[in-house]
Write an enzyme that holds these catalytic residues in place. Structure first.
Site, PDB file in Angstrom:
ATOM      1  N   ASP A  80       9.384   2.913   1.628  1.00 53.75           N
ATOM      2  CA  ASP A  80       8.215   3.675   2.069  1.00 53.75           C
ATOM      3  C   ASP A  80       8.131   3.564   3.595  1.00 53.75           C
ATOM      4  O   ASP A  80       7.738   2.528   4.142  1.00 53.75           O
ATOM      5  CB  ASP A  80       6.953   3.102   1.399  1.00 53.75           C
ATOM      6  CG  ASP A  80       5.680   3.816   1.850  1.00 53.75           C
ATOM      7  OD1 ASP A  80       5.678   4.421   2.942  1.00 53.75           O
ATOM      8  OD2 ASP A  80       4.676   3.739   1.119  1.00 53.75           O
ATOM      9  N   PHE A 105       0.851  -1.187   0.000  1.00 53.32           N
ATOM     10  CA  PHE A 105       0.000   0.000   0.000  1.00 53.32           C
ATOM     11  C   PHE A 105       0.886   1.234   0.000  1.00 53.32           C
ATOM     12  O   PHE A 105       1.700   1.428   0.905  1.00 53.32           O
ATOM     13  CB  PHE A 105      -0.939   0.043   1.212  1.00 53.32           C
ATOM     14  CG  PHE A 105      -1.854   1.234   1.153  1.00 53.32           C
ATOM     15  CD1 PHE A 105      -2.924   1.250   0.261  1.00 53.32           C
ATOM     16  CD2 PHE A 105      -1.625   2.357   1.928  1.00 53.32           C
ATOM     17  CE1 PHE A 105      -3.763   2.370   0.165  1.00 53.32           C
ATOM     18  CE2 PHE A 105      -2.458   3.476   1.833  1.00 53.32           C
ATOM     19  CZ  PHE A 105      -3.528   3.481   0.949  1.00 53.32           C
ATOM     20  N   LYS A 129       2.704  10.600   8.114  1.00 59.30           N
ATOM     21  CA  LYS A 129       2.074  10.128   9.368  1.00 59.30           C
ATOM     22  C   LYS A 129       2.718  10.682  10.645  1.00 59.30           C
ATOM     23  O   LYS A 129       2.507  11.830  11.008  1.00 59.30           O
ATOM     24  CB  LYS A 129       2.045   8.599   9.379  1.00 59.30           C
ATOM     25  CG  LYS A 129       1.001   8.020   8.409  1.00 59.30           C
ATOM     26  CD  LYS A 129       0.797   6.535   8.650  1.00 59.30           C
ATOM     27  CE  LYS A 129      -0.153   5.882   7.660  1.00 59.30           C
ATOM     28  NZ  LYS A 129      -1.544   5.957   8.030  1.00 59.30           N
TER      29      LYS A 129
HETATM   30  C1  LIG Z   1       3.013   2.550   3.837  1.00 55.56           C
HETATM   31  C2  LIG Z   1       2.077   3.658   3.447  1.00 55.56           C
HETATM   32  N1  LIG Z   1       2.341   4.391   2.347  1.00 55.56           N
HETATM   33  C3  LIG Z   1       1.540   5.401   1.975  1.00 55.56           C
HETATM   34  C4  LIG Z   1       0.398   5.713   2.670  1.00 55.56           C
HETATM   35  C5  LIG Z   1      -0.486   6.854   2.209  1.00 55.56           C
HETATM   36  O1  LIG Z   1      -0.387   7.901   3.085  1.00 55.56           O
HETATM   37  P1  LIG Z   1      -1.524   9.057   3.089  1.00 55.56           P
HETATM   38  O2  LIG Z   1      -2.769   8.407   3.587  1.00 55.56           O
HETATM   39  O3  LIG Z   1      -0.974  10.095   4.027  1.00 55.56           O
HETATM   40  O4  LIG Z   1      -1.644   9.559   1.700  1.00 55.56           O
HETATM   41  C6  LIG Z   1       0.076   4.977   3.818  1.00 55.56           C
HETATM   42  C7  LIG Z   1      -1.150   5.263   4.577  1.00 55.56           C
HETATM   43  O5  LIG Z   1      -1.684   4.432   5.289  1.00 55.56           O
HETATM   44  C8  LIG Z   1       0.931   3.918   4.220  1.00 55.56           C
HETATM   45  O6  LIG Z   1       0.672   3.179   5.300  1.00 55.56           O
END
Ligand SMILES: Cc1ncc(COP(=O)(O)O)c(C=O)c1O
Length: 396
Positions: A220, A136, A249
């Protein structure tokens, strides 16, 4: 439906499901709903509220910077922006060659990373971007192209091209990484997939192979960063140096901020005018992130996440519930594997018992409390979670 549910149902875009409660205020690890009922918050806005709610350091930083200078645009810079870039390159080990691009969310951070991958094209020879099955990375078109979940992607095809999703195995790395790969993007732990850890040696092998073939290794760290797993960033457990990481986050502790950090030669890929964001890196967001990261550092919260994570894992296993199959994760990003598809009912039962946890999928409860938790909060969690487990076990 009660009044707020009706208002939500009428006016909020249908892309978001009906919320579990309408919350009014928070303090520390607790939040209160509109009826005054308290909940122990062991989700922390999905790994965001690193300091908990209404932490004095957070409140002071927002208030002070809002009263000083909130926003200036990219035509100017400010001290909080420079300080945060220096702080994040230090904490992420990006060192002297490290550079930071600031945006406002995780998805935007991964958009910046995806564009970075396109810049590593060796005159057009590198057409492939690899990501992992079940990954994700966000919901914008670029970050969705990196996301490996068909049900999220399919309604929005066609997505930006060239992305291939490979299984998280050493064999797949060996088979797929070649000289046509511009970048491999991975989460150190797949939070949204249900707190799924990478196989042993995966990041080390990914580093070696991407290095050998001139591909970027992008990590990520949006869910795993800011101390969440008991290291500043999740990749640091593997002792490797990536070419780039993305963050969001927990870095803002509840104030929206995200970004991309580059290492070594990857820092020279972007050139003037190739990426930008009106809000990205504004003094309000960066001042708050400096305060949050400063507090995590000075209060020893990375170490606390590691120690409390161990403690919590042991206490969960000690519950000896027939519903619990096992515990995954590291630090304070924990996935409780269930013996049946009962995560939904368990979340509802936990809410009844005054506890917020999350169903990462049908058979996994995700726990990601503020990094500030101590013995008292762990005891409260165990008490409330056992009530929820017992009530679901009695009906299933
Ligand atoms: C690993 C990871 N990447 C990207 C995202 C996307 O972040 P955002 O919701 O701030 O766009 C998330 C959100 O849960 C995530 O857990």
């Amino acid at each position: 439906m009660n009044d707020w549910q009706q208002r939500f149902d009428t006016r909020i875009m249908r892309s978001i499901g009906m919320p579990l409660a309408k919350l009014e205020r928070g303090e520390g690890v607790w939040v209160w709903d509109d009826s005054g009922k308290p909940y122990l918050d062991f989700l922390a806005g999905i790994a965001v509220n690193a300091l908990g709610h209404a932490h004095p350091v957070f409140v002071e930083a927002v208030s002070r910077q809002a009263a000083t200078l909130a926003h200036v645009s990219n035509y100017f810079t400010t001290e909080p922006t420079l300080e945060l870039a220096e702080r994040i390159t230090r904490l992420s080990g990006a060192g002297d060659e490290g550079r930071v691009w600031f945006g406002n969310s995780g998805a935007e951070a991964n958009e910046a990373a995806f564009k970075l991958a396109r810049l590593n094209n060796s005159g057009g020879a590198r057409t492939r971007v690899l990501a992992l099955v079940d990954a994700f990375h966000g919901r914008t078109m670029g970050s969705l192209a990196l996301t490996g979940k068909a049900h999220m992607r399919d309604p929005f095809l066609p997505l930006p091209g060239g992305v291939e999703h490979i299984p998280a195995t050493l064999d797949a790395l060996e088979a797929e990484i070649d000289d046509a790969v511009a970048a491999l993007i991975v989460e150190p732990m797949q939070g949204e997939a249900g707190v799924v850890e990478l196989p042993a040696g995966f990041l080390e092998a990914a580093r070696e192979l991407t290095h050998r073939h001139g591909a970027l290794l992008i990590v990520d760290e949006i869910q795993t960063g800011a101390g969440r797993t008991g290291a500043w960033f999740g990749f640091q457990h593997a002792g490797i140096a990536p070419d780039a990481i993305t963050f969001a986050k927990g870095v803002g502790g509840g104030f929206p901020i995200g970004g991309l950090v580059t290492y070594g030669h990857a820092s020279s890929l972007y050139t003037k005018g190739q990426h930008g964001s009106t809000f990205g890196g504004n003094p309000l967001a960066t001042a708050v992130a400096n305060a949050v990261l400063g507090e995590i550092e000075s209060a020893g919260l990375v170490e606390n996440a590691a120690a409390r994570g161990e403690q919590l894992r042991e206490r969960i296993l000690d519950l000896d519930s027939p519903l619990i199959a096992g515990v995954r994760g590291r630090g304070l990003l924990i996935g409780i594997g269930l013996t049946g598809h009962v995560a939904g009912p368990l979340v509802a039962a936990a809410m009844d018992a005054g506890l917020i946890v999350n169903a990462a999928n049908d058979a996994t409860i995700r726990v990601a409390p503020p990094l500030t938790i101590g013995d008292a909060e762990i005891d409260e969690f165990v008490e409330r979670f056992s009530i929820a487990l017992d009530s679901v076990a009695a009906t299933s």
